[in-house]
Design a protein around this motif. Sequence first.
Motif, short mmCIF file in Angstrom:
data_model
loop_
_atom_site.label_atom_id
_atom_site.label_comp_id
_atom_site.label_asym_id
_atom_site.label_seq_id
_atom_site.Cartn_x
_atom_site.Cartn_y
_atom_site.Cartn_z
N THR A 107 123.29 4.55 36.26
CA THR A 107 124.23 4.30 35.17
C THR A 107 125.04 3.03 35.44
O THR A 107 125.34 2.70 36.59
CB THR A 107 125.23 5.47 34.96
OG1 THR A 107 126.08 5.56 36.11
CG2 THR A 107 124.52 6.80 34.75
N GLU A 108 125.42 2.38 34.36
CA GLU A 108 126.17 1.12 34.47
C GLU A 108 127.54 1.34 35.11
O GLU A 108 127.98 0.55 35.95
CB GLU A 108 126.37 0.47 33.09
CG GLU A 108 125.09 -0.09 32.47
CD GLU A 108 124.51 -1.29 33.25
OE1 GLU A 108 125.21 -1.88 34.09
OE2 GLU A 108 123.33 -1.62 33.00
N THR A 109 128.21 2.43 34.75
CA THR A 109 129.56 2.62 35.28
C THR A 109 129.51 2.84 36.79
O THR A 109 130.30 2.26 37.55
CB THR A 109 130.28 3.80 34.59
OG1 THR A 109 130.08 3.69 33.19
CG2 THR A 109 131.77 3.80 34.88
N PHE A 110 128.58 3.68 37.24
CA PHE A 110 128.51 3.91 38.69
C PHE A 110 128.15 2.63 39.42
O PHE A 110 128.70 2.33 40.49
CB PHE A 110 127.50 5.02 39.03
CG PHE A 110 127.64 5.48 40.46
CD1 PHE A 110 128.59 6.43 40.83
CD2 PHE A 110 126.85 4.91 41.46
CE1 PHE A 110 128.75 6.80 42.16
CE2 PHE A 110 127.01 5.29 42.79
CZ PHE A 110 127.97 6.24 43.14
N SER A 111 127.25 1.84 38.85
CA SER A 111 126.86 0.59 39.48
C SER A 111 128.10 -0.30 39.68
O SER A 111 128.34 -0.82 40.77
CB SER A 111 125.81 -0.12 38.62
OG SER A 111 125.38 -1.30 39.26
N ARG A 112 128.91 -0.42 38.64
CA ARG A 112 130.11 -1.26 38.74
C ARG A 112 131.10 -0.71 39.76
O ARG A 112 131.67 -1.45 40.56
CB ARG A 112 130.81 -1.38 37.39
CG ARG A 112 130.05 -2.23 36.43
CD ARG A 112 130.94 -3.04 35.49
NE ARG A 112 130.08 -4.00 34.78
CZ ARG A 112 129.79 -5.22 35.23
NH1 ARG A 112 130.31 -5.65 36.36
NH2 ARG A 112 128.98 -6.00 34.56
N LYS A 113 131.32 0.60 39.71
CA LYS A 113 132.30 1.20 40.63
C LYS A 113 131.83 1.08 42.07
O LYS A 113 132.64 0.92 42.97
CB LYS A 113 132.48 2.70 40.31
CG LYS A 113 133.03 2.97 38.94
CD LYS A 113 134.54 3.11 38.98
CE LYS A 113 135.05 3.52 37.60
NZ LYS A 113 136.48 3.38 37.47
N ASN A 114 130.54 1.19 42.30
CA ASN A 114 130.02 1.26 43.67
C ASN A 114 129.74 -0.11 44.27
O ASN A 114 130.04 -0.35 45.43
CB ASN A 114 128.75 2.11 43.69
CG ASN A 114 128.37 2.59 45.08
OD1 ASN A 114 129.23 2.98 45.87
ND2 ASN A 114 127.09 2.56 45.38
N TYR A 244 132.80 6.48 46.05
CA TYR A 244 132.89 6.11 44.63
C TYR A 244 132.33 7.20 43.72
O TYR A 244 132.01 6.95 42.57
CB TYR A 244 132.24 4.74 44.42
CG TYR A 244 133.03 3.70 45.21
CD1 TYR A 244 134.28 3.28 44.77
CD2 TYR A 244 132.57 3.25 46.44
CE1 TYR A 244 135.05 2.41 45.52
CE2 TYR A 244 133.34 2.37 47.21
CZ TYR A 244 134.58 1.96 46.73
OH TYR A 244 135.36 1.11 47.49
N SER A 245 132.19 8.42 44.29
CA SER A 245 131.76 9.57 43.49
C SER A 245 132.78 10.68 43.65
O SER A 245 132.60 11.60 44.45
CB SER A 245 130.37 10.02 43.95
OG SER A 245 129.99 11.17 43.25
#
Length: 309
Positions: A107-114, A244-245
Amino acid sequence: MSVSSPARVRLVDVGPRDGLQNEPGSIDIATKVALIERLGDAGLSAIEAASFVSPRWVPQMAGSGEVMRALRRRPGVSYGALTPNMQGFEAARAAGVDEVAVFAAATETFSRKNINCSIAESLERFRPVVEAAREHGLRCRGYISCVLGCPYEGAVDPRAVAALAATLYEMGCYEICLGDTVGVGTPAATLRVFEACAQKVPVDRLAGHFHDTWGMAIANIHAALGFGIATFDASVAGLGGCPYSPGASGNVATEDVVYLLDGLGVETGVDLDALVDCAAWISGVLGRAPQSRVARARLAQRSREEQRT
Ligand code: HMG
Ligand code: MG
């Protein structure tokens, strides 16, 4: 597709990386080194030992180069590390890792956060890492996080995971490791995502990485085994989580997976008792009891046996 459980499973202990990266306190180099050595002594042939990421993002993984250099290496054991970009790759190579891993997200959001970039940008960062690994004779693994759910976006479409798996495989990753980062997956959902990925990537190039937040990790591994998956990540004593999770617990405990596989007659090369000793030791160092049911049960059984003699 004909499907049968493998006779042998390769277990990758990610405790020294995924386990320790989420610890609230800092852990000294000697403890990290001792953990990796004990895992090798217990029979683990693949250990994710380090992570060459930004220490601002994950302070617990600072000193990964020192850890790698201080290790007493056992022949036949592969010591791997996370490398999100070329800076990480160069540091990992200088430290003498045996294999590296890039890590994408579904997912895009996880990619950015991580990793602070979009999925497409991450793939452009990974391409030179995979190429450099090939040039230097190092294997490169490709992780995909959030394959069964995202802490920010919720449900994830298995087709999106499969498309990303295909891209990483075509890029040159020798293995695609599907991560249930949040630990929300169930066996049916696990089968759906492996089935989708197996349309694009050979089954023997797929691996599973389950966090155990909702207690389904062992059931998910059992389902994936039945589908022919023969490589699983696990973490001694059930250490771990991803910073980040939010809300995700540790990885499935390696002891629990070994007990499952021993019971099925599937070879792992791991000595359960030595692993339980390692789980008890690292949990003691971290000031708690082992998270794993199997370690707790075996330790209680041992103490009953000692009382009888
Ligand atoms: P960024 O801030 O976008 O990076 O972070 P940048 O390229 O803009 O550089 C900024 C600064 O970071 C610079 O330093 C760089 O030198 C430094 P400055 O000039 O400001 O002093 N830097 C680095 N330092 C050390 N090692 C590096 C590195 N790269 C840049 N490799 C970056 C982007 C990817 C670096 C950052 O977001 C990061 O390190 N993220 C890592 C997050 C992480 O480790 N998460 C946990 C692991 S993933 C996981 O647990 C999931 C998994 O288990 C599977 C599952 O469960 O699903 C694998
Ligand atoms: Mg993980």
